[in-house]
Design a protein around this motif. Structure first.
Motif, short mmCIF file in Angstrom:
data_model
loop_
_atom_site.label_atom_id
_atom_site.label_comp_id
_atom_site.label_asym_id
_atom_site.label_seq_id
_atom_site.Cartn_x
_atom_site.Cartn_y
_atom_site.Cartn_z
N THR A 1 -8.00 2.03 3.74
CA THR A 1 -6.54 2.10 3.57
C THR A 1 -6.20 2.60 2.17
OG1 THR A 1 -6.23 0.24 5.09
CG2 THR A 1 -4.40 0.78 3.65
N ARG A 2 -6.93 2.06 1.19
CA ARG A 2 -6.65 2.50 -0.19
C ARG A 2 -7.02 3.96 -0.39
NH1 ARG A 2 -8.22 -3.07 -1.80
NH2 ARG A 2 -10.36 -2.41 -2.15
N ARG A 3 -8.15 4.39 0.20
CA ARG A 3 -8.49 5.81 0.08
C ARG A 3 -7.39 6.67 0.69
NH1 ARG A 3 -13.60 3.89 1.46
NH2 ARG A 3 -13.43 4.60 3.61
N SER B 1 7.16 6.14 -1.74
CA SER B 1 7.48 4.76 -2.11
C SER B 1 6.55 3.83 -1.35
CB SER B 1 8.93 4.44 -1.75
OG SER B 1 9.07 4.36 -0.34
N ILE B 2 6.48 2.58 -1.80
CA ILE B 2 5.59 1.64 -1.14
C ILE B 2 5.98 1.45 0.32
CG2 ILE B 2 4.62 -0.69 -1.22
CD1 ILE B 2 5.13 -0.77 -4.16
N SER B 3 7.30 1.37 0.58
CA SER B 3 7.71 1.15 1.98
C SER B 3 7.43 2.37 2.84
CB SER B 3 9.17 0.73 2.08
OG SER B 3 9.95 1.33 1.10
N GLU B 4 7.55 3.56 2.27
CA GLU B 4 7.18 4.75 3.04
C GLU B 4 5.70 4.68 3.42
OE1 GLU B 4 10.26 8.11 1.18
OE2 GLU B 4 8.26 7.86 0.35
N LEU B 5 4.87 4.33 2.44
CA LEU B 5 3.45 4.18 2.73
C LEU B 5 3.23 3.13 3.81
CD1 LEU B 5 2.04 4.21 -0.92
CD2 LEU B 5 1.78 6.02 0.78
N ALA B 6 3.88 1.99 3.63
CA ALA B 6 3.62 0.83 4.50
C ALA B 6 3.93 1.12 5.96
CB ALA B 6 4.42 -0.37 4.01
N LYS B 7 4.91 2.00 6.21
CA LYS B 7 5.29 2.32 7.59
C LYS B 7 4.09 2.75 8.42
CE LYS B 7 9.91 3.89 6.55
NZ LYS B 7 10.27 5.05 5.71
N GLN C 1 1.39 -3.47 -0.39
CA GLN C 1 1.77 -3.70 -1.78
C GLN C 1 0.55 -4.13 -2.60
OE1 GLN C 1 4.65 -6.81 -1.97
NE2 GLN C 1 5.81 -5.88 -3.65
N LYS C 2 -0.26 -5.01 -2.02
CA LYS C 2 -1.47 -5.47 -2.72
C LYS C 2 -2.46 -4.33 -2.89
CE LYS C 2 -1.90 -10.34 -1.37
NZ LYS C 2 -2.93 -11.29 -0.86
N ILE D 1 7.90 4.43 -6.92
CA ILE D 1 7.29 5.67 -6.46
C ILE D 1 5.82 5.69 -6.86
CG2 ILE D 1 7.34 8.18 -6.67
CD1 ILE D 1 9.70 6.90 -5.16
N ILE D 2 4.96 5.92 -5.90
CA ILE D 2 3.51 5.93 -6.12
C ILE D 2 3.01 7.36 -6.15
CG2 ILE D 2 1.31 4.99 -5.34
CD1 ILE D 2 3.50 2.91 -5.99
N LEU D 3 2.23 7.66 -7.17
CA LEU D 3 1.70 9.01 -7.31
C LEU D 3 0.22 8.92 -7.65
CD1 LEU D 3 2.46 11.95 -7.23
CD2 LEU D 3 3.21 11.80 -9.61
#
Lengths: 116, 116
Positions: free
Chosen positions: B22-24, B36-42, B52-53, B74-76
């Motif tokens: 998942t992290r990769r 964003s974190i929520s975009e990723l989480a979807k 988030q963790k 925002i995650i980059l």
DNA sequence: TTAATATGAAACCAAATGGTTGCATATACT
DNA sequence: AGTATATGCAACCATTTGGTTTCATATTAA
């Protein structure tokens, strides 16, 4: 140049194996020269069994090979596995370059106008 | 070419962070484009908190950067960290080449004689 | 102002990790 | 044959990991 395809499980195992300094040191040493498990174990401040377990983790990730020689087990680092991990990271580099290319393309477009 | 020296702790964090699919995937995605974190989480079958963790683990390893934008974060992806990990693996390659050179040197010596 | 959204953080849980000791077995040495 | 060495393996333990749910807070939208 053959492109290896590693499964998620294999990649998990490789990076997990590399995420421990004792194991990285074992890989380093056995890339330099083969060594038995007890030879390796002498140099770490932990039990023989602990080192034995580290070697097992490395072997499961194919980062080292274990060959019987008499009562010893000779451990030898596997440069091919390292190379595969490196290639994998190289793919991320490629992905990133793709983003840069797209950004460049954006900047090369007609400059944004209020009506656009 | 600047040579980065990473501490054992830093290397541990980087490889540990990469040892989860998942992290990769988050690294891959945020190297392509910020999210964003929520975009990723979807897109993962786990809770928002779990994602988030994962992001926190990646940020601790400096594999991604987290920038506030309004209520979002925002995650980059950070290609530099990937490059450093790749260089690290490259050092193992170098070590291995050293072994090969020594083997070649051995083979180039006077052929072994019973009296030697 | 009120409601919805995005995040942070804590408490909790099961499984994995990294270590230990103890014991069994295989091989080598005397 | 008997002893020492090298390994394998199981049981055990504390800590970490990867997930959960719940609650609080900050920001945006209506």
């Amino acid at each position: 140049m053959v492109a290896y395809t590693l499964s998620d499980d294999e990649v998990d195992r490789i990076f997990k194996a590399l995420a421990d300094r004792t194991r990285r040191d074992i890989v380093r040493r056995t890339l330099i020269a083969e060594a038995s498990i007890s030879e390796l174990a002498k140099d770490y401040e932990m039990s023989f069994a602990a080192v034995q377990k580290h070697v097992a983790v490395l072997e499961a990730a194919d980062l080292v090979a274990r060959t019987p020689r008499g009562r010893e087990r000779i451990i030898l680092g596997n440069p091919e596995a390292i190379r595969r991990a490196q290639q994998l990271l190289g793919q991320y580099e490629t992905i990133w370059r793709g983003r840069i290319d797209r950004l460049d393309a954006l900047l090369a477009e007609d400059p944004p106008t209020p009506g656009n």
